[in-house]
Design a protein around this motif. Structure first.
Motif, PDB file in Angstrom:
ATOM      1  N   LYS A  16       0.626  -6.559   4.223  1.00 63.26           N
ATOM      2  CA  LYS A  16       0.648  -6.265   2.471  1.00 63.26           C
ATOM      3  C   LYS A  16      -0.575  -8.138   2.542  1.00 63.26           C
ATOM      4  CE  LYS A  16       3.059  -6.509  -1.678  1.00 63.26           C
ATOM      5  NZ  LYS A  16       3.674  -6.372  -2.301  1.00 63.26           N
ATOM      6  N   MET A  17      -0.341  -8.283   3.922  1.00 61.94           N
ATOM      7  CA  MET A  17      -1.275  -9.872   3.695  1.00 61.94           C
ATOM      8  C   MET A  17      -2.707  -9.567   4.058  1.00 61.94           C
ATOM      9  SD  MET A  17      -1.841 -12.864   4.018  1.00 61.94           S
ATOM     10  CE  MET A  17      -0.428 -13.999   4.727  1.00 61.94           C
ATOM     11  N   LEU A  18      -2.773  -8.066   4.489  1.00 58.88           N
ATOM     12  CA  LEU A  18      -4.196  -7.639   4.926  1.00 58.88           C
ATOM     13  C   LEU A  18      -4.524  -7.619   3.930  1.00 58.88           C
ATOM     14  CD1 LEU A  18      -6.557  -6.374   6.661  1.00 58.88           C
ATOM     15  CD2 LEU A  18      -4.267  -4.293   7.420  1.00 58.88           C
ATOM     16  N   PHE A  19      -3.565  -6.478   3.189  1.00 63.83           N
ATOM     17  CA  PHE A  19      -4.776  -6.252   2.274  1.00 63.83           C
ATOM     18  C   PHE A  19      -5.120  -7.080   0.590  1.00 63.83           C
ATOM     19  CE2 PHE A  19      -1.554  -1.928   1.000  1.00 63.83           C
ATOM     20  CZ  PHE A  19      -2.344  -1.642   2.606  1.00 63.83           C
ATOM     21  N   LYS A  20      -4.060  -7.966   0.694  1.00 58.95           N
ATOM     22  CA  LYS A  20      -4.234  -9.670   0.684  1.00 58.95           C
ATOM     23  C   LYS A  20      -5.666 -10.271   0.358  1.00 58.95           C
ATOM     24  CE  LYS A  20       0.033 -10.384  -0.926  1.00 58.95           C
ATOM     25  NZ  LYS A  20       1.410 -11.333  -1.536  1.00 58.95           N
ATOM     26  N   ALA A  21      -5.636 -10.082   2.137  1.00 58.47           N
ATOM     27  CA  ALA A  21      -7.232 -10.732   2.509  1.00 58.47           C
ATOM     28  C   ALA A  21      -8.239  -9.807   2.521  1.00 58.47           C
ATOM     29  CB  ALA A  21      -7.073 -10.941   4.000  1.00 58.47           C
ATOM     30  N   VAL A  22      -8.252  -8.809   2.594  1.00 60.68           N
ATOM     31  CA  VAL A  22      -9.323  -7.765   1.798  1.00 60.68           C
ATOM     32  C   VAL A  22      -9.858  -7.963   0.867  1.00 60.68           C
ATOM     33  CG1 VAL A  22     -10.428  -5.321   1.292  1.00 60.68           C
ATOM     34  CG2 VAL A  22      -8.691  -5.815   3.678  1.00 60.68           C
ATOM     35  N   GLN A  23      -8.705  -8.088  -0.892  1.00 62.17           N
ATOM     36  CA  GLN A  23      -8.813  -8.751  -1.781  1.00 62.17           C
ATOM     37  C   GLN A  23      -9.680 -10.007  -2.047  1.00 62.17           C
ATOM     38  OE1 GLN A  23      -4.651  -8.408  -3.583  1.00 62.17           O
ATOM     39  NE2 GLN A  23      -5.771  -7.644  -4.703  1.00 62.17           N
ATOM     40  N   LYS A  24      -9.557 -11.018  -0.973  1.00 68.89           N
ATOM     41  CA  LYS A  24     -10.631 -12.104  -1.253  1.00 68.89           C
ATOM     42  C   LYS A  24     -11.861 -12.106  -0.764  1.00 68.89           C
ATOM     43  CE  LYS A  24      -6.321 -14.631  -1.034  1.00 68.89           C
ATOM     44  NZ  LYS A  24      -6.887 -15.238  -2.981  1.00 68.89           N
ATOM     45  N   SER A  25     -11.756 -10.889   0.403  1.00 72.42           N
ATOM     46  CA  SER A  25     -13.123 -10.706   1.311  1.00 72.42           C
ATOM     47  C   SER A  25     -13.965 -10.082   0.449  1.00 72.42           C
ATOM     48  CB  SER A  25     -13.429  -9.111   1.898  1.00 72.42           C
ATOM     49  OG  SER A  25     -14.132  -9.390   2.810  1.00 72.42           O
ATOM     50  N   LYS A  26     -15.679 -10.848   1.276  1.00 71.54           N
ATOM     51  CA  LYS A  26     -16.894 -10.535   0.326  1.00 71.54           C
ATOM     52  C   LYS A  26     -16.919  -9.543   0.644  1.00 71.54           C
ATOM     53  CE  LYS A  26     -18.986 -14.254   2.975  1.00 71.54           C
ATOM     54  NZ  LYS A  26     -20.226 -15.154   3.537  1.00 71.54           N
ATOM     55  N   TYR A  27     -16.576  -9.028   1.201  1.00 69.30           N
ATOM     56  CA  TYR A  27     -17.102  -7.232   1.532  1.00 69.30           C
ATOM     57  C   TYR A  27     -16.340  -6.076   1.374  1.00 69.30           C
ATOM     58  CZ  TYR A  27     -20.649 -10.446   4.198  1.00 69.30           C
ATOM     59  OH  TYR A  27     -21.412 -10.544   4.682  1.00 69.30           O
ATOM     60  N   LYS A  28     -15.333  -6.597   0.338  1.00 68.41           N
ATOM     61  CA  LYS A  28     -14.147  -5.930  -0.602  1.00 68.41           C
ATOM     62  C   LYS A  28     -14.510  -4.706  -0.943  1.00 68.41           C
ATOM     63  CE  LYS A  28     -13.846  -7.365  -4.904  1.00 68.41           C
ATOM     64  NZ  LYS A  28     -13.170  -8.343  -5.628  1.00 68.41           N
ATOM     65  N   ASP A  29     -15.694  -4.408  -1.224  1.00 68.52           N
ATOM     66  CA  ASP A  29     -16.150  -2.765  -1.721  1.00 68.52           C
ATOM     67  C   ASP A  29     -16.536  -1.949  -0.567  1.00 68.52           C
ATOM     68  OD1 ASP A  29     -16.111  -3.755  -4.345  1.00 68.52           O
ATOM     69  OD2 ASP A  29     -18.113  -4.548  -4.318  1.00 68.52           O
TER      70      ASP A  29
END
Length: 393
Positions: free
Chosen positions: A219-232
């Protein structure tokens, strides 16, 4: 040699311990040794060389055990005796029911026995919600020593990391052998050319493989992707199965721009995925040795790895950009974004990591496992000085 391999868990190859057992069995057979196997896998009933013991009945918890994708053995003295009585040496994989019974039997009958060390205390305490309790974890190691490890002649540790932890927690006396479980470089290597599936066109693919469980912390990976500038543009792929599969998928669908791909991958398909992915993220906080991560490195897939002090995998990081604060989704997002923004560095690091993984070549590791068994058999005297000590120092 006549070698008996005893494993409390065997069946579907969906976890690292089962794979380690199967790899060792097949390797020893290929080297010309006569191998007998004691296990709970009912599919092996009637197969030559296999001695099948009953499966443990957990009553109302059977569905929970099944959800974890394992079958656990129940000790049967007669079966153990039949499989071990003529053995030159016995190797037990785990410190559970048949492993304990086998170690005591071998000690009584003066048969040399080695053991693997494939379970951290946290793998046990996580099921009773005490994973972060130092007292509970130390107590588990005490019980493992008292009931099992003090009866063996040598211990196979997959990493120096877990060898040091075991020693610090009082498991010392039997000779330690630090040998990786190994990566099959014939399957996982940098040279394979793979075409990315069309549905992943224009996506930055982040992959993690392994069991879907609490200590793996996907789940940590999912939370990080949410915060990424490139999440889309990020597509998360989790190659594996386990008890947290459903909740991870539901969380991912709800919070990520692109629904995660979560499923088991056959070896060949996983190999292809490791080649077409852009980045490998490993979020495990508790781990003895992540062969899944080493497979990714062997394919040249650049990693970002949790820096948890309770995970041996953190040692695989060769660059600061490949390590993140295991408690911080923000820091993981920062590292992901850095690799996205530096494709040329990713190309350089790809070669570095593939070269690094070569030291874990499966064939060399299996040669060392064979040598361990030969050496312990040759030097066996039946003496275990540590059994006579009232207190372990």
């Amino acid at each position: 040699m006549k070698i008996t391999v005893v494993t409390d868990v065997l069946g579907e190859a969906n976890n690292g311990t089962t794979l380690a057992a199967l790899n060792l069995i097949n390797s020893l057979k290929s080297k010309g040794h006569e191998v007998k196997v004691v296990c709970p896998d009912r599919l092996k009933i009637g197969e030559e060389g296999y001695y099948v013991v009953p499966q443990f009945d957990f009553g109302i918890f059977n569905s929970y055990v099944k959800k974890n994708g394992v079958v656990v053995a129940k000790a049967n003295r007669e079966t153990i005796e039949e499989a071990c009585k003529d053995a030159d040496i016995v190797h037990s994989i785990l410190p559970f029911s048949i492993g304990i019974a086998t170690a005591k039997y071998c000690n009584e009958k003066h048969i040399p026995i080695t053991s693997g060390f494939h379970a951290q205390a946290e793998n046990i305490t996580s099921h009773i919600f005490s994973m972060n309790s130092k007292f509970a974890n130390r107590y588990v190691y005490h019980i493992l020593w008292k009931r099992y490890y003090k009866y063996v002649d040598a211990i196979h540790f997959p990493t120096q990391f877990i060898c040091d932890i075991a020693t610090a927690n009082g498991i010392k006396g039997p000779k330690p052998y630090v040998i990786s479980n190994g990566v099959q470089l014939s399957l996982f290597n940098l040279d394979k050319k793979v075409k990315r599936p069309p549905y992943l066109k224009d996506k930055f693919v982040i992959l993690m493989s392994g069991r879907l469980s609490k200590e793996k912390n996907q789940k940590m990976l999912f939370k990080a992707v949410q915060k990424s500038k490139y999440k889309d543009s990020i597509q998360v792929v989790l190659a594996g199965d386990g008890p947290r599969k459903k909740c991870l998928f539901e969380y991912g669908v709800k919070h990520l721009a692109n629904a995660p791909i979560i499923r088991s991958f056959p070896h060949e398909e996983l190999n292809e995925a490791l080649h077409y992915a852009d980045l490998y993220v490993h979020t495990s906080t508790i781990e003895i040795e992540a062969i899944s991560c080493l497979e990714a490195l062997a394919c040249g897939l650049v990693p970002v790895i949790a820096n948890s002090s309770r995970s041996a995998t953190s040692k695989f990081s060769l660059r600061p950009e490949s390590s993140y604060n295991y408690l911080s989704a923000k820091d993981l997002a920062k590292k992901i974004d850095w690799w996205i923004e530096h494709p040329e560095e990713r190309k350089k690091a790809s070669v570095e990591y593939a070269e690094y993984a070569k030291q874990f070549d499966f064939n060399k590791c299996m040669d060392r496992m064979e040598q361990m068994l030969i050496e312990v058999k040759k030097n066996y005297t039946g003496e275990k000085p540590w059994l006579n000590k009232k207190k372990r120092k």
